[in-house]
Every structure is written in C-alpha cells, then in structure tokens.
Design an enzyme around this catalytic site. Structure first.
Site, PDB file in Angstrom:
ATOM      1  N   ASP A   1       0.849  -1.208   0.000  1.00 35.76           N
ATOM      2  CA  ASP A   1       0.000   0.000   0.000  1.00 35.76           C
ATOM      3  C   ASP A   1       0.883   1.257   0.000  1.00 35.76           C
ATOM      4  O   ASP A   1       0.390   2.378  -0.104  1.00 35.76           O
ATOM      5  CB  ASP A   1      -1.017  -0.004   1.148  1.00 35.76           C
ATOM      6  N   SER A   2       2.212   1.050   0.057  1.00 36.36           N
ATOM      7  CA  SER A   2       3.142   2.161  -0.171  1.00 36.36           C
ATOM      8  C   SER A   2       2.897   2.789  -1.540  1.00 36.36           C
ATOM      9  O   SER A   2       3.334   3.904  -1.806  1.00 36.36           O
ATOM     10  CB  SER A   2       4.599   1.683  -0.069  1.00 36.36           C
TER      11      SER A   2
ATOM     12  N   GLU B   1       8.937  -4.366  10.482  1.00 34.73           N
ATOM     13  CA  GLU B   1       9.404  -3.091   9.917  1.00 34.73           C
ATOM     14  C   GLU B   1       9.931  -2.172  11.020  1.00 34.73           C
ATOM     15  O   GLU B   1       9.232  -1.915  12.017  1.00 34.73           O
ATOM     16  CB  GLU B   1       8.235  -2.410   9.165  1.00 34.73           C
TER      17      GLU B   1
HETATM   18  O1  KIV Z   1       3.551  -1.149   1.624  1.00 30.95           O
HETATM   19  C1  KIV Z   1       4.731  -1.562   1.649  1.00 30.95           C
HETATM   20  O2  KIV Z   1       5.547  -1.260   0.769  1.00 30.95           O
HETATM   21  C2  KIV Z   1       5.128  -2.410   2.763  1.00 30.95           C
HETATM   22  C3  KIV Z   1       6.586  -2.698   2.911  1.00 30.95           C
HETATM   23  C4  KIV Z   1       7.301  -1.498   3.374  1.00 30.95           C
HETATM   24  C5  KIV Z   1       6.825  -3.851   3.787  1.00 30.95           C
HETATM   25  O3  KIV Z   1       4.316  -2.825   3.516  1.00 30.95           O
END
Ligand code: KIV
Length: 263
Positions: free
Chosen positions: A43-44, A180
């Site tokens: 979701d990044s 994380e």
């Molecule tokens: O949304 C994302 O990219 C993540 C990673 C940072 C683990 O959850």
C-alpha cells in the site's frame, strides 16, 4: 516456479528470502526475469505512485488495480497484496469481499498490519485456503498513533509485546511476518522464536529475509532516502539525463533520424 509453501522451506534451510515491492506491469515484467523470490504490491503505492503522504489513502480498488497490473507483467512470481487501511477491520463479510478482490486480481496471498483484532479473520482466511502475511513494528497505517514514521519496540516491554503479537499471528496461521523498523536484536529474537519466516525492512540482518520498496532500491527519488534502504542505482538522474537527451535531439533536429521513420 516459487510458491507460498517455499517460504517455510526457506526458513528451515536458512535461505535468505528476497522480496521487493512492485505496482505496475512494466516493472513486474522486468522483475519476472529476475531471481527475486516474491513481489509485494504494497500500500506504499499510495505514497510512491500516487503521491499521498501516507498509506492511509490506499483503497481496495487501488490495490486491486495495481495487483492486476503486477500480475499481468509477472505471471511466474509469488505476489503478496496489501490489504489497505481499514479494509479488514469492518464486518467479516466486508473484509472477505476485499480479500476476494485482491485474490481475483492475481495475488497469491494478502498482507495485513498488526495482530490485535485481526487473528480471527486471519484464521478464517487461512481455513479458506488464503495465505496471509502479517506485518508488525512500524505499521504505516497506524502512523498517527505513532506520531510519525518512527522506530518501534524500542523498550523491553514493547519488544515483549511485539514478540507476543508475532506468536499470535503464527498461531492464527500466518505463513510469514514482515517486521518493519524495529531494533535488530528484537527482530532477531522474534525470528528465532517463530517457526515461520520473518521478512525485515529497516531491522538489520537477523530476519529470514528482506523487503525493500523498489523506488528506494532504484533511487527513483534521490531527495527521499530512508536510512536503512540501500540504493542500487540513481534512476531519477538517469531518467533526467535521458529526457534531456531526447529534448536536445528533437530541438537539434537529430531525432527522428535515418532508420527511425519511413521516408
Ligand atoms: O507497503 C509496503 O511497501 C510495505 C513494505 C514497506 C513492507 O508494507
């Protein structure tokens, strides 16, 4: 072709697991040719693709579209799709509907953040044959509770709570857990306490594998560099140089040249 059950084999064999985020077909087509073990449609994408300041803006529709695009480019890869903000905190029916959209879009598994209040849903999904990845530590959907993107589990008490949550997720049936931004020694002791693998980001080498946001790894935004992310190229500068080269060629009437059009 690698599959979800391989995660357990990698943990037992102590084979480091490699994972990167991916959001589109052009990139996943390239990644499909690499040896990377799994792609995370994180979701990044709300931040690095859509330009929002947090992952809170990701929706099921957004995640399903990015998952489908990623799958079209990478038919052979394990794809884990993030359950977006609050999509798994309503009724079981609504959560199941969200999961169904991501799985039908091409995910092999879903990832959701934190353990408290999620374990019943995780067990139901696992019973239904849907692999679930957990996510503990700096869970970005809780950024406002944390008061920013800050390292978590810094005290002994907080580390103990995180360990208990990891064990709860394992008990609920998660096949793996992302850790994380927690101290390296905490990540290592959680990893040692679990039978399932952990995938770390910003927690040092003591996890069963690593995940990086692809934009950080490629240097797509050199103004933003998380301290833990290693940049393997300066893609933003290469893109600027390429676009300036193109503009110059067009302005100097160097492009299109011989062989690049039919006279
Ligand atoms: O949304 C994302 O990219 C993540 C990673 C940072 C683990 O959850």
């Amino acid at each position: 072709m690698k599959t979800i059950p391989d995660f357990q084999k990698w943990k037992v064999a102590r084979t480091p697991i490699t994972m990167v985020t991916c959001y589109d077909a052009a990139t996943s087509k390239i990644l499909n040719e690499t040896s990377v073990d799994a792609l995370l449609v994180g979701d990044s994408c709300a931040m690095v693709v859509h330009g929002y300041d947090s992952t809170i803006h990701a929706t099921v529709e957004m995640m399903a579209a990015h998952t489908a695009a990623t799958r079209r480019g990478a038919p052979d890869k394990v794809i884990v799709a993030d359950m977006p903000f609050l999509s798994y905190r309503g009724s079981v029916d609504a959560s199941t509907q969200a999961v169904s959209e991501l799985m039908r879009a091409g995910a092999n598994a879903v990832k959701l953040e934190r353990s408290k209040g999620n374990c019943e849903l995780i067990s139901r999904l696992v019973e239904a044959g849907i692999p679930v990845m957990g996510h503990l530590g700096l869970t970005p959907q809780s950024v406002h509770e944390f008061g920013g993107f800050k390292m978590q589990a810094r005290t002994d008490d907080a580390a103990q709570i995180l360990l208990e949550e990891a064990l709860e997720l394992e008990e609920a049936g998660c096949f793996s857990i992302v850790l994380e931004c927690i101290p390296g020694h905490v990540a290592e002791s959680v990893t040692d306490a679990l039978a399932i693998p952990t995938i770390g980001i910003g927690c040092g080498p003591g996890t069963s594998g690593q995940v990086l946001v692809i934009n950080d790894l490629l240097g797509l935004d050199s103004r933003f560099q998380p301290p833990f992310a290693r940049r393997y190229m300066d893609a933003d500068q290469m893109i600027v140089r390429s676009i300036e080269g193109y503009c110059e060629d067009v302005r100097e009437l160097e492009y299109p040249g011989e062989g690049e059009y039919k006279p």
